[in-house]
Design a protein around this motif. Structure first.
Motif, short mmCIF file in Angstrom:
data_model
loop_
_atom_site.label_atom_id
_atom_site.label_comp_id
_atom_site.label_asym_id
_atom_site.label_seq_id
_atom_site.Cartn_x
_atom_site.Cartn_y
_atom_site.Cartn_z
N MET A 104 0.84 -1.21 0.00
CA MET A 104 0.00 0.00 0.00
C MET A 104 0.87 1.25 0.00
SD MET A 104 -3.07 -0.89 -0.35
CE MET A 104 -3.76 0.72 -0.13
N ALA A 105 1.97 1.22 0.73
CA ALA A 105 2.89 2.37 0.74
C ALA A 105 3.46 2.61 -0.64
CB ALA A 105 4.01 2.13 1.76
N ALA A 106 3.87 1.55 -1.32
CA ALA A 106 4.43 1.70 -2.67
C ALA A 106 3.36 2.18 -3.65
CB ALA A 106 5.03 0.38 -3.14
N LEU A 107 2.16 1.61 -3.57
CA LEU A 107 1.09 2.02 -4.49
C LEU A 107 0.69 3.48 -4.29
CD1 LEU A 107 -1.20 -1.15 -4.39
CD2 LEU A 107 0.04 -0.25 -6.37
N SER A 108 0.78 3.96 -3.04
CA SER A 108 0.39 5.35 -2.75
C SER A 108 1.59 6.29 -2.80
CB SER A 108 -0.28 5.43 -1.38
OG SER A 108 0.67 5.18 -0.35
N ASP A 109 2.74 5.79 -3.22
CA ASP A 109 3.97 6.57 -3.27
C ASP A 109 4.27 7.21 -1.93
OD1 ASP A 109 6.28 7.48 -4.53
OD2 ASP A 109 5.33 9.34 -5.20
N GLY A 110 4.01 6.45 -0.84
CA GLY A 110 4.34 6.90 0.50
C GLY A 110 3.27 7.71 1.20
N ALA A 111 2.13 7.99 0.56
CA ALA A 111 1.05 8.70 1.25
C ALA A 111 0.56 7.86 2.42
CB ALA A 111 -0.09 9.02 0.28
N PHE A 112 0.53 6.54 2.23
CA PHE A 112 0.30 5.59 3.31
C PHE A 112 1.67 5.02 3.65
CE2 PHE A 112 -0.08 1.28 4.80
CZ PHE A 112 -1.11 1.33 5.72
N ASP A 113 2.09 5.15 4.91
CA ASP A 113 3.43 4.69 5.26
C ASP A 113 3.41 4.10 6.67
OD1 ASP A 113 6.15 4.40 5.96
OD2 ASP A 113 6.72 6.07 4.68
N PRO A 114 3.64 2.80 6.81
CA PRO A 114 3.59 2.18 8.14
C PRO A 114 4.73 2.61 9.06
CG PRO A 114 4.35 0.58 6.52
CD PRO A 114 3.93 1.82 5.76
N THR A 115 5.74 3.28 8.53
CA THR A 115 6.86 3.70 9.38
C THR A 115 6.60 5.05 10.06
OG1 THR A 115 8.08 4.78 7.59
CG2 THR A 115 8.52 2.43 7.96
N VAL A 116 5.37 5.48 10.09
CA VAL A 116 5.01 6.77 10.67
C VAL A 116 4.97 6.73 12.22
CG1 VAL A 116 2.49 6.45 10.66
CG2 VAL A 116 3.46 8.72 10.27
N GLN A 117 5.25 5.59 12.83
CA GLN A 117 5.11 5.45 14.27
C GLN A 117 5.94 6.47 15.07
OE1 GLN A 117 2.83 3.76 15.81
NE2 GLN A 117 3.53 4.28 17.86
N THR A 118 7.14 6.77 14.64
CA THR A 118 7.97 7.73 15.37
C THR A 118 7.31 9.11 15.40
OG1 THR A 118 9.94 6.51 14.70
CG2 THR A 118 10.29 8.73 15.52
N LEU A 119 6.76 9.54 14.27
CA LEU A 119 6.06 10.82 14.19
C LEU A 119 4.78 10.78 15.02
CD1 LEU A 119 5.96 13.66 12.95
CD2 LEU A 119 4.78 12.63 10.98
N TRP A 120 4.06 9.67 14.96
CA TRP A 120 2.83 9.53 15.74
C TRP A 120 3.14 9.62 17.23
CZ3 TRP A 120 0.58 6.83 19.58
CH2 TRP A 120 -0.81 6.91 19.69
N THR A 121 4.18 8.94 17.68
CA THR A 121 4.55 8.97 19.09
C THR A 121 4.94 10.38 19.53
OG1 THR A 121 5.28 6.67 19.01
CG2 THR A 121 6.12 8.00 20.82
N LEU A 122 5.69 11.08 18.70
CA LEU A 122 6.07 12.46 19.01
C LEU A 122 4.82 13.30 19.26
CD1 LEU A 122 8.15 14.85 19.10
CD2 LEU A 122 7.72 15.08 16.64
N ASN A 123 3.85 13.22 18.36
CA ASN A 123 2.63 14.00 18.50
C ASN A 123 1.77 13.54 19.68
OD1 ASN A 123 2.13 16.13 16.28
ND2 ASN A 123 3.12 14.43 15.23
N ALA A 124 1.66 12.24 19.88
CA ALA A 124 0.87 11.73 21.01
C ALA A 124 1.46 12.20 22.34
CB ALA A 124 0.80 10.20 20.95
N ASP A 125 2.77 12.11 22.47
CA ASP A 125 3.42 12.56 23.71
C ASP A 125 3.23 14.07 23.90
OD1 ASP A 125 4.23 9.96 24.10
OD2 ASP A 125 6.33 10.32 23.53
#
Length: 194
Positions: free
Chosen positions: A56-77
């Motif tokens: 899905m990440a490749a098909l969306s050219d990175g618009a969907f990216d499972p490696t977003v966890q670091t950014l998500w954690t930054l914002n959640a914290d």
């Protein structure tokens, strides 16, 4: 009786899959990968969902990216500590973004590894549907023909017992307290963000 046994099987299946995908269980496969940067002996379930996420990440050219966890954690914290804040400082966001790139995941055999330290994945976007599908498949194999499974994602088996499609209510995004649109589904899945 039979219904209680089937419920126990469903709960066991959900627990088994949470041991792969739960970000809240420190010993889950995803938590171990995020902590160590490498997971050897990954289960077939984990590899399947990771592979789907990377496709899905490749098909969306990175618009969907499972490696977003670091950014998500930054914002959640940040928003946990500053509920009315404007967001993390740009330098912290830029640093987190350096760890977001689906192409930096290596899947070889039964191993999954990050190409760089500090990366993290979340598979929630695909794993919830995967778990819902596994539970629906279990129910079908147990002989249930008219079912709605809702585990963060919704899937139906067969028609409503009245012989019509199942009715699913969608929240009104402009006013979540007001009734929204209703859709009909049968032998289908639905995923919304409402």
């Amino acid at each position: 009786g039979y219904a209680r046994q089937t419920i126990a099987k469903m709960l066991s299946e959900v627990e088994r899959l949470e041991r792969s995908f739960s970000l809240f269980q420190p010993d889950s496969e995803i938590s171990r990968l995020n902590a160590a940067g490498r997971l050897d002996g990954a289960s077939g379930d984990f590899r399947s969902v990771m592979d789907s996420s990377l496709r899905m990440a490749a098909l969306s050219d990175g618009a969907f990216d499972p490696t977003v966890q670091t950014l998500w954690t930054l914002n959640a914290d940040y928003f946990r500590d500053h509920p009315d804040g404007a967001g993390p400082e740009a330098e912290f966001v830029a640093e987190a973004l350096r760890h977001v790139h689906y192409g930096a995941i290596d899947m070889s055999g039964r191993s999954v590894a990050f190409a760089a330290p500090g990366m993290g994945v979340t598979l929630n976007a695909i794993a919830q549907g995967y778990i819902t599908d596994r539970v629906a498949d279990l129910l079908r194999s147990e002989g249930f023909d008219h079912v709605v499974v809702e585990l963060g994602e919704m899937r139906t088996l067969g028609l409503h017992p009245e012989g019509r499609p199942w009715l699913v209510g969608l929240k009104n995004p402009a006013d979540p307290s007001a009734p929204g649109r209703t859709i009909e589904i049968a032998e289908a899945s639905v995923s919304t963000s409402g």
